[in-house]
Design a protein around this motif. Structure first.
Motif, PDB file in Angstrom:
ATOM      1  N   THR A   9       0.817  -1.300  -0.316  1.00 21.62           N
ATOM      2  CA  THR A   9      -0.067   0.159   0.512  1.00 21.62           C
ATOM      3  C   THR A   9       0.477   1.080  -0.035  1.00 21.62           C
ATOM      4  O   THR A   9       0.590   2.488  -0.750  1.00 21.62           O
ATOM      5  CB  THR A   9      -0.423  -0.127   1.000  1.00 21.62           C
ATOM      6  N   GLY A  10       2.108   1.028   0.660  1.00 22.87           N
ATOM      7  CA  GLY A  10       2.935   2.730   1.066  1.00 22.87           C
ATOM      8  C   GLY A  10       3.447   2.334  -0.030  1.00 22.87           C
ATOM      9  O   GLY A  10       3.906   3.597  -0.648  1.00 22.87           O
ATOM     10  N   VAL A  11       3.925   1.507  -0.744  1.00 27.97           N
ATOM     11  CA  VAL A  11       4.631   1.875  -1.346  1.00 27.97           C
ATOM     12  C   VAL A  11       3.982   1.769  -2.984  1.00 27.97           C
ATOM     13  O   VAL A  11       4.428   2.761  -4.116  1.00 27.97           O
ATOM     14  CB  VAL A  11       5.490   0.219  -2.452  1.00 27.97           C
ATOM     15  N   VAL A  12       2.453   1.858  -3.269  1.00 25.64           N
ATOM     16  CA  VAL A  12       2.072   1.890  -4.357  1.00 25.64           C
ATOM     17  C   VAL A  12       1.530   3.344  -4.103  1.00 25.64           C
ATOM     18  O   VAL A  12       1.874   4.422  -5.308  1.00 25.64           O
ATOM     19  CB  VAL A  12       0.721   0.971  -4.386  1.00 25.64           C
ATOM     20  N   THR A  13       1.609   3.974  -3.045  1.00 26.66           N
ATOM     21  CA  THR A  13       0.971   5.358  -3.159  1.00 26.66           C
ATOM     22  C   THR A  13       2.341   6.087  -3.090  1.00 26.66           C
ATOM     23  O   THR A  13       1.896   7.426  -3.884  1.00 26.66           O
ATOM     24  CB  THR A  13       0.992   5.238  -1.490  1.00 26.66           C
ATOM     25  N   ASP A  14       2.774   5.740  -3.635  1.00 28.73           N
ATOM     26  CA  ASP A  14       4.743   6.149  -3.405  1.00 28.73           C
ATOM     27  C   ASP A  14       5.057   6.669  -4.318  1.00 28.73           C
ATOM     28  O   ASP A  14       5.612   8.026  -5.558  1.00 28.73           O
ATOM     29  CB  ASP A  14       5.685   6.479  -2.344  1.00 28.73           C
ATOM     30  N   LEU A  15       4.830   5.820  -5.228  1.00 32.13           N
ATOM     31  CA  LEU A  15       5.083   5.546  -6.378  1.00 32.13           C
ATOM     32  C   LEU A  15       4.001   6.919  -6.906  1.00 32.13           C
ATOM     33  O   LEU A  15       4.290   6.931  -7.823  1.00 32.13           O
ATOM     34  CB  LEU A  15       4.499   3.800  -7.131  1.00 32.13           C
ATOM     35  N   GLY A  16       3.050   6.319  -7.295  1.00 32.29           N
ATOM     36  CA  GLY A  16       1.799   7.536  -7.784  1.00 32.29           C
ATOM     37  C   GLY A  16       2.362   8.979  -7.052  1.00 32.29           C
ATOM     38  O   GLY A  16       2.129   9.278  -8.276  1.00 32.29           O
ATOM     39  N   ILE A  17       2.661   8.536  -6.087  1.00 27.73           N
ATOM     40  CA  ILE A  17       3.475  10.363  -6.231  1.00 27.73           C
ATOM     41  C   ILE A  17       4.046  10.596  -6.816  1.00 27.73           C
ATOM     42  O   ILE A  17       4.319  11.733  -7.274  1.00 27.73           O
ATOM     43  CB  ILE A  17       3.532  10.542  -4.028  1.00 27.73           C
ATOM     44  N   GLU A  18       5.872  10.045  -6.886  1.00 25.89           N
ATOM     45  CA  GLU A  18       6.774  10.653  -7.918  1.00 25.89           C
ATOM     46  C   GLU A  18       5.982  10.639  -8.778  1.00 25.89           C
ATOM     47  O   GLU A  18       7.009  10.491 -10.298  1.00 25.89           O
ATOM     48  CB  GLU A  18       7.561   9.433  -7.779  1.00 25.89           C
ATOM     49  N   ILE A  19       4.987   9.636  -9.404  1.00 23.32           N
ATOM     50  CA  ILE A  19       4.768   9.155 -11.033  1.00 23.32           C
ATOM     51  C   ILE A  19       4.012  11.103 -11.236  1.00 23.32           C
ATOM     52  O   ILE A  19       3.820  11.580 -12.317  1.00 23.32           O
ATOM     53  CB  ILE A  19       3.662   8.420 -11.174  1.00 23.32           C
ATOM     54  N   GLY A  20       2.884  11.582 -10.218  1.00 21.65           N
ATOM     55  CA  GLY A  20       2.412  12.715 -10.334  1.00 21.65           C
ATOM     56  C   GLY A  20       3.023  13.739 -10.053  1.00 21.65           C
ATOM     57  O   GLY A  20       3.208  15.246 -11.025  1.00 21.65           O
TER      58      GLY A  20
END
Length: 261
Positions: free
Chosen positions: A160-171
């Motif tokens: 969950t945290g990994v996917v969230t952080d990945l989404g933030i960087e993609i944003g």
């Protein structure tokens, strides 16, 4: 052998943390997916167990409440045991602080692999088989190891945290910086973090595929190679600490009161 000593040794670098994190993410994905085929629960997902506990308290289904409570307590206990081991090793100036909980995890995985079918029939006070509590304890052990070694920057047992952080960087990567924006005010993605989070997600997924396929076609014994991999990671620092452990043991024995006839 020297590389394995560095992976789980006392001295940490960002590169060593990333490599160990990726290996343990693979292991967690395999255990989590394989365990689901056995007990029909993802035993690393504490958010799901908390929701199960809350929902079934309202619905009055105490069997599911007890099962969720047991998994939560087992996971928490695993994390607590890791903290005890790491801090004990640190106070005694051992290099195997992170290796000790991984050794225990490997031993428990061997128990699961060799006796898993039997433990499915061993019911507990929490209305779930001992296997569920064992897997949750194992995941708590592992998650705490990676959390402590990386100063809470890496998690391996849930994404969950990994996917969230990945989404933030993609944003950040997709963000449009208007022309004229000062360089210091521009939004920039951290590509190193993106690679790390993407790799963690990929290794967890690959581990899940391997674990599910292994348990489906081979059975419980499939976890033995995974346990052997953890043993390979944990034994070199422990071997390097053998003499130090002997000194600690002799010192403790010498401080014990002796009985005189």
């Amino acid at each position: 052998m020297r590389f394995l000593l560095f992976l789980t040794g006392r001295h940490r670098t960002p590169l060593i943390n990333r490599v160990l994190g990726l290996l343990l993410a693979f292991n967690a994905g395999a255990v989590n997916a394989g365990g689901f085929l056995v007990v029909h629960m993802y035993t690393s997902h504490m958010s799901g167990f908390v929701s199960t506990l809350a929902d079934n308290l309202v619905l009055g289904n105490m069997t599911l409440v007890l099962g969720a409570l047991g998994a939560l307590l087992a996971f928490t206990s695993g994390a607590a045991v890791t903290a005890i081991m790491v801090n004990w090793a640190r106070q005694n100036q051992l290099r195997s602080g992170f290796a000790l909980p991984l050794l225990l995890e490997a031993a428990l995985m061997l128990v699961f692999g060799l006796l898993g079918a039997i433990t499915l029939t061993w019911h507990t006070l929490f209305s779930v088989p001992l296997t569920v509590l064992l897997l949750a304890f194992i995941m708590g052990l592992q998650n705490a190891v990676v959390t402590k070694m990386s100063s809470a920057q890496i998690r391996t047992t849930h994404m969950t945290g990994v996917v969230t952080d990945l989404g933030i960087e993609i944003g950040k990567m997709l963000y449009w910086n208007r022309s004229g924006t000062l360089p210091a005010a521009q939004v920039r993605a951290n590509h190193a973090r993106m690679r790390l989070y993407g790799s963690m997600l990929g290794m967890f997924t690959l581990g899940g595929l391997v674990g599910a396929a292994g348990f489906k076609h081979i059975g419980f014994i499939w976890i033995v190679p995974l346990a052997a991999g953890l043993l390979a990671l944990s034994l070199p620092p422990l071997a390097a600490d053998l003499e130090r452990l002997r000194v600690i043991w002799r010192a403790r024995v010498s401080r014990r009161p002796h009985l005189h006839s």
